[in-house]
Design a protein around this motif. Structure first.
Motif, PDB file in Angstrom:
ATOM      1  N   LYS A 283      24.921   1.787  64.209  1.00 29.80           N
ATOM      2  CA  LYS A 283      24.557   2.289  65.562  1.00 29.80           C
ATOM      3  C   LYS A 283      24.745   3.326  66.051  1.00 29.80           C
ATOM      4  CE  LYS A 283      24.753  -2.677  67.514  1.00 29.80           C
ATOM      5  NZ  LYS A 283      25.404  -3.613  68.483  1.00 29.80           N
ATOM      6  N   GLU A 284      23.883   4.125  67.296  1.00 29.80           N
ATOM      7  CA  GLU A 284      24.299   5.489  67.819  1.00 29.80           C
ATOM      8  C   GLU A 284      25.423   5.802  67.680  1.00 29.80           C
ATOM      9  OE1 GLU A 284      22.697   9.274  70.808  1.00 29.80           O
ATOM     10  OE2 GLU A 284      21.454   7.443  70.475  1.00 29.80           O
ATOM     11  N   ARG A 285      26.507   5.136  68.872  1.00 33.61           N
ATOM     12  CA  ARG A 285      27.485   5.367  68.954  1.00 33.61           C
ATOM     13  C   ARG A 285      28.865   4.504  68.421  1.00 33.61           C
ATOM     14  NH1 ARG A 285      27.569   7.816  74.136  1.00 33.61           N
ATOM     15  NH2 ARG A 285      30.250   6.982  74.765  1.00 33.61           N
ATOM     16  N   CYS A 286      28.718   4.402  66.846  1.00 30.68           N
ATOM     17  CA  CYS A 286      29.073   4.016  65.692  1.00 30.68           C
ATOM     18  C   CYS A 286      30.313   4.793  64.962  1.00 30.68           C
ATOM     19  CB  CYS A 286      28.689   3.295  64.841  1.00 30.68           C
ATOM     20  SG  CYS A 286      28.365   1.397  64.802  1.00 30.68           S
ATOM     21  N   HIS A 287      31.611   4.298  65.118  1.00 33.48           N
ATOM     22  CA  HIS A 287      32.934   5.678  64.257  1.00 33.48           C
ATOM     23  C   HIS A 287      32.872   6.530  65.253  1.00 33.48           C
ATOM     24  CE1 HIS A 287      30.478   3.463  60.467  1.00 33.48           C
ATOM     25  NE2 HIS A 287      31.546   3.176  60.839  1.00 33.48           N
ATOM     26  N   GLY A 298      35.862  19.794  57.209  1.00 31.28           N
ATOM     27  CA  GLY A 298      34.757  20.152  56.966  1.00 31.28           C
ATOM     28  C   GLY A 298      35.274  20.384  59.143  1.00 31.28           C
ATOM     29  N   GLY A 299      35.319  20.589  59.529  1.00 34.04           N
ATOM     30  CA  GLY A 299      35.785  20.966  60.810  1.00 34.04           C
ATOM     31  C   GLY A 299      36.693  22.103  61.532  1.00 34.04           C
ATOM     32  N   PRO A 300      36.625  23.175  62.569  1.00 38.46           N
ATOM     33  CA  PRO A 300      35.413  22.352  63.948  1.00 38.46           C
ATOM     34  C   PRO A 300      34.111  22.452  63.711  1.00 38.46           C
ATOM     35  CG  PRO A 300      37.310  24.160  64.349  1.00 38.46           C
ATOM     36  CD  PRO A 300      37.792  23.468  62.801  1.00 38.46           C
ATOM     37  N   GLY A 301      33.687  22.034  64.137  1.00 39.03           N
ATOM     38  CA  GLY A 301      31.868  22.290  64.067  1.00 39.03           C
ATOM     39  C   GLY A 301      30.919  21.590  63.585  1.00 39.03           C
ATOM     40  N   ALA A 302      31.884  21.490  61.905  1.00 36.75           N
ATOM     41  CA  ALA A 302      30.683  21.240  61.008  1.00 36.75           C
ATOM     42  C   ALA A 302      30.464  19.394  61.267  1.00 36.75           C
ATOM     43  CB  ALA A 302      30.621  21.580  59.317  1.00 36.75           C
ATOM     44  N   LEU A 303      31.788  19.135  61.510  1.00 33.07           N
ATOM     45  CA  LEU A 303      32.115  17.775  61.186  1.00 33.07           C
ATOM     46  C   LEU A 303      33.425  17.415  62.438  1.00 33.07           C
ATOM     47  CD1 LEU A 303      31.887  15.934  57.352  1.00 33.07           C
ATOM     48  CD2 LEU A 303      29.980  16.219  59.793  1.00 33.07           C
ATOM     49  N   GLY A 304      33.006  17.924  63.584  1.00 35.68           N
ATOM     50  CA  GLY A 304      34.474  17.618  64.276  1.00 35.68           C
ATOM     51  C   GLY A 304      34.267  16.394  65.074  1.00 35.68           C
ATOM     52  N   GLU A 305      34.843  16.364  66.039  1.00 26.05           N
ATOM     53  CA  GLU A 305      35.162  14.688  66.879  1.00 26.05           C
ATOM     54  C   GLU A 305      33.572  14.332  67.543  1.00 26.05           C
ATOM     55  OE1 GLU A 305      38.436  14.788  68.709  1.00 26.05           O
ATOM     56  OE2 GLU A 305      37.574  14.273  70.634  1.00 26.05           O
ATOM     57  N   ASP A 306      32.981  13.361  66.836  1.00 25.55           N
ATOM     58  CA  ASP A 306      32.059  12.494  67.124  1.00 25.55           C
ATOM     59  C   ASP A 306      32.153  11.625  66.526  1.00 25.55           C
ATOM     60  OD1 ASP A 306      29.684  12.850  68.346  1.00 25.55           O
ATOM     61  OD2 ASP A 306      29.047  14.554  66.846  1.00 25.55           O
ATOM     62  N   TYR A 307      30.651  11.438  66.976  1.00 27.60           N
ATOM     63  CA  TYR A 307      30.130   9.450  66.091  1.00 27.60           C
ATOM     64  C   TYR A 307      29.646   9.930  65.548  1.00 27.60           C
ATOM     65  CZ  TYR A 307      30.808   7.203  70.604  1.00 27.60           C
ATOM     66  OH  TYR A 307      31.439   6.688  72.185  1.00 27.60           O
ATOM     67  N   TYR A 308      29.864   9.219  63.791  1.00 24.80           N
ATOM     68  CA  TYR A 308      28.843   9.247  62.551  1.00 24.80           C
ATOM     69  C   TYR A 308      28.841   7.428  62.102  1.00 24.80           C
ATOM     70  CZ  TYR A 308      31.359  14.184  62.604  1.00 24.80           C
ATOM     71  OH  TYR A 308      31.740  15.419  62.884  1.00 24.80           O
ATOM     72  N   PRO A 309      27.123   7.146  62.583  1.00 25.53           N
ATOM     73  CA  PRO A 309      26.729   6.201  62.313  1.00 25.53           C
ATOM     74  C   PRO A 309      26.287   5.496  60.454  1.00 25.53           C
ATOM     75  CG  PRO A 309      25.303   7.584  63.430  1.00 25.53           C
ATOM     76  CD  PRO A 309      26.368   8.235  63.352  1.00 25.53           C
ATOM     77  N   MET A 310      26.179   5.230  60.135  1.00 23.05           N
ATOM     78  CA  MET A 310      26.105   4.808  59.338  1.00 23.05           C
ATOM     79  C   MET A 310      24.106   4.929  59.064  1.00 23.05           C
ATOM     80  SD  MET A 310      26.382   4.625  55.321  1.00 23.05           S
ATOM     81  CE  MET A 310      27.998   4.506  55.293  1.00 23.05           C
ATOM     82  N   SER A 311      23.927   5.631  57.595  1.00 19.99           N
ATOM     83  CA  SER A 311      22.755   5.163  57.780  1.00 19.99           C
ATOM     84  C   SER A 311      22.470   3.882  57.100  1.00 19.99           C
ATOM     85  CB  SER A 311      21.805   5.722  55.686  1.00 19.99           C
ATOM     86  OG  SER A 311      20.508   5.657  55.989  1.00 19.99           O
ATOM     87  N   PRO A 312      21.290   2.710  57.496  1.00 17.31           N
ATOM     88  CA  PRO A 312      20.609   1.558  57.619  1.00 17.31           C
ATOM     89  C   PRO A 312      20.760   1.334  55.750  1.00 17.31           C
ATOM     90  CG  PRO A 312      20.010   2.516  59.381  1.00 17.31           C
ATOM     91  CD  PRO A 312      20.204   3.387  58.673  1.00 17.31           C
TER      92      PRO A 312
END
Length: 338
Positions: A283-287, A298-312
């Motif tokens: 789901k969009e609001r996963c992880h 990888g952060g900040p910017g590239a992979l910073g604090e955020d949601y990271y859902p898995m590709s189904p």
């Protein structure tokens, strides 16, 4: 390193088998590995090895069936016992239907799905998910996907018992002990020529190293998203041991006084389903990933604090690959004990 030690040990055993034993064993035209002991040491050695081999492979078979059953139970929301029975029935049916022939042909499909799935999943996770947690109360100096010193420095993992011992034991036991694996050697015996047996072992070992070590790097993402610094972390209050050393600062310039175990800290409770949750939460609001000060890899910017859902698609492919690998081991164990 804990996860990488398993494929390192398995790959080592295959390569050693290919270099030193596969050619000779194939030329002997053996039916089972106990036949080797019968020809070399007599019927008593054959019976003893058979009993030991069957006992160990019952444990191996049980572990793989439980692992596959847990995945099936989690995905379909059914009881774990029911998932184990479903897996057992499927593996047993196609194994007895054609013996080594059915195992060989199903292994081709399982290997194709498993290798490509684990490769694709590993690369996707390394590119699209946080590779490790940054600096946080749980990781005072940050985390890393892999720390080289964990295999060479006795003080890299505190407290005692140090995981370095278990990691090296895992590699050595699998590397040398697995030379007596019934399912490995059954495939050597069934090879058309000694050359095919040798090439198959060495190629299998190299592929095990490549895919297994690459997939082990996904553990950094699991720790980042479900580890002690994640929103999902749970702790046991006042659970510190008196044997644990707690110091007041971290890093090379630390000059704090070393204190005995402090009873006010809490032990982190790992989630046994963390990896399954990571590969199934799409789901969009996963992880949600905490990156307290932008220090995560990888952060900040590239992979910073955020949601990271898995590709189904990727998540499903990885889980199918894991089940395929377990079923391949399971059918080989059943056939080897027959």
């Amino acid at each position: 390193w804990d996860g990488a030690c398993l494929p390192i040990g398995l790959g080592l055993s295959l390569i050693l088998n290919g270099i030193f034993f596969a050619k000779r064993l194939n030329e002997m035209r053996l039916l089972t590995l106990p036949d080797l002991f019968a020809r070399t040491f007599g019927p008593l050695a054959e019976c003893v090895f058979s009993l030991l081999g069957i006992t160990s492979f019952i444990c191996l078979l049980g572990g793989n069936l439980v692992g596959s059953g847990r995945i099936i139970g989690y995905i379909f929301g059914i009881d774990v016992i029911a998932g184990i029975w479903i897996t057992t029935a499927a593996v047993w049916l196609y194994t007895i239907a054609g013996g080594l022939v059915s195992v060989a042909y199903t292994d081709l499909f399982q290997a194709a799905v498993g290798w490509t799935g684990l490769m694709a999943g590993s690369i996707w996770c390394l590119v699209n998910l946080p590779r490790a947690a940054g600096v946080s109360p749980a990781y005072p100096v940050g985390d890393s996907p892999a720390v080289a010193e964990q295999m060479s420095n006795n003080d890299a993992l505190d407290p005692i018992p140090n995981a370095i011992v278990f990691n090296w034991v895992t590699i050595l036991v699998l590397g040398f002990g697995n030379l007596a694996a019934l399912d490995f050697q059954a495939r050597v015996f069934g090879s058309k020529t000694p050359k095919v047996a040798v090439i198959g072992c060495i190629l299998g070992g190299l592929i095990s190293w490549l895919i297994g070590i690459l997939f082990a790097f996904c553990s950094g993402s699991v720790r980042a998203l479900y580890g002690p610094s994640s929103p999902h972390a749970e702790y046991v209050a006042d659970s510190c041991s008196n044997d644990i050393t707690v110091i007041g600062c971290f890093g090379e310039d630390c000059k704090a006084t070393v204190l005995p175990g402090v009873p006010t800290c809490g032990e982190w409770k790992p989630d046994p389903y963390a990896a399954l949750k990571m590969f199934t939460c799409t789901k969009e609001r996963c992880h949600y990933f905490f990156d307290f000060d932008g220090s995560a890899p990888g952060g900040p910017g590239a992979l910073g604090e955020d949601y990271y859902p898995m590709s189904p698609f990727i998540g499903g492919w990885v889980l199918i690959a894991i089940v395929a690998a377990s079923m391949s081991t399971g059918d080989g164990a059943i056939l080897a004990m027959s």
